[in-house]
Design a protein around this motif. Structure first.
Motif: not given
Length: 334
Positions: A238-249, A322-334
């Motif tokens: 889905g487009e939302k999943v694609v956007d979540a991947i792009l936003d995260l990276v 690095v894991s702390d930073v990734i976790q921070t970013l993960v909480t902001r996708i959706g």
């Protein structure tokens, strides 16, 4: 119904049947692995995702956590020819790739014959890869990317499928050669292997110290695995999943990323990270019994896909990982 509609329906039906077979194969594979590997469900899932996505994995953990056993079990369950190379500082590229030898025939004519190295297999375990010299590491990692080796100017294609699961011990850093960032990027995922919980470790004690030990059974063969890998690339996303991947990276990059995070990042993930995350989310959907990935898949795989593709600057390392930073970013996708 027109002939075009009939043809489209036939194709969709074939895809559904292929997906159902794949889900059955994967279910049997997980059950077979679970009969031998205890208390490492997340590691097993990530290793399967790596292979189904067509990639290579870096297993990081202290000794004695069944990393070698996992690779051996995966080879048996997936029906793959498997080899293991113990990496040491004196290991040469020819010890992995192979070499040409001069042979003399019955008529006294001489010719070179190529003797294949252990890399000519379908599942290669590179044990303690950071103990080999950069020259040997580069030879392996080039083959991982290009799926062939060149010896004496001749190209030799590797078997299909071809996957590398490398291990790394995070404790003993003396006498090791850390993989450069560009070579780490060739691994689809970094799979961190942790200690099992008490119940799982108790089961390990009871089932591995007796007279007999459980053996994993084969669940599929190489052809079925490659068919499943092709299916992974055909799964809708889905487009939302694609956007979540792009936003995260993109948020994990130092220049254009999230302002609260960018100041802590020395270098971030490139487009290959987004490609890896896209394939991994599709593969995880199949591994967990679904035919379409979700944002939850992106969140679950963000750390193993990104943590070896980014680094913090010196000032930030004192306060976070690095894991702390990734976790921070993960909480902001959706």
């Amino acid at each position: 119904m027109t002939s075009l509609d009939t043809k489209t329906t036939s194709i969709e039906s074939a895809v559904v049947q292929s997906a159902e077979r794949a889900l059955d194969h994967i279910g049997r594979a997980r059950a077979a692995i679970g009969a031998v590997i205890f208390g490492q469900d997340e590691v097993v899932e990530q290793a399967l995702v790596t292979i189904l996505a067509g990639g290579h994995g870096l297993l990081v953990g202290v000794p004695g956590l069944a990393k070698t056993k996992l690779v051996e079990t995966l080879g048996r369950v997936l029906g793959l020819a498997e080899q293991r190379v113990q990496f040491t500082p004196d290991l040469l590229p020819a010890d992995i790739l192979g070499s040409e030898v001069l042979e003399e025939g019955a008529d006294r004519s001489r010719s070179f014959r190529f003797i294949r190295g252990p890399i000519f297999t379908q599942l290669l375990m590179a044990d303690e890869i950071n103990r080999a010299s950069p020259r040997t590491q580069s030879a392996l990692l080039q083959a991982m990317q290009e799926h062939h080796v060149s010896v004496a100017g001749k190209r030799h294609d590797l078997p299909r499928p071809f996957h590398v699961l490398a291990t790394q011990n995070p404790l003993e850093q003396e006498g090791t050669y850390p993989l450069p960032e560009a070579q780490l990027d060739r691994f689809l995922m970094q799979i961190d292997v942790h200690y099992p919980d008490r119940a799982s470790e108790r089961r390990v004690l009871l089932e591995t110290t007796g007279e007999t030990m459980a053996q994993a059974s084969q669940a599929l063969d190489a052809e079925e695995l490659m068919a499943t890998q092709r299916l992974v690339r055909r799964l809708p996303i889905g487009e939302k999943v694609v956007d979540a991947i792009l936003d995260l990276v993109r948020a994990a990059r130092p220049d254009e990323g999230d302002p609260e995070v960018a100041s802590h990042v020395a270098w971030g993930p490139g487009p290959r990270a987004a490609q890896s995350l896209m394939l991994a989310t599709r593969a995880r959907a199949l591994v967990t019994g679904r035919l379409a990935p979700s944002i939850d898949d992106v969140a679950k795989l963000a750390a193993p896909v990104l943590r070896h593709r980014m680094a913090l600057n010196f000032a930030a390392r004192r306060e976070m990982t690095v894991s702390d930073v990734i976790q921070t970013l993960v909480t902001r996708i959706g």
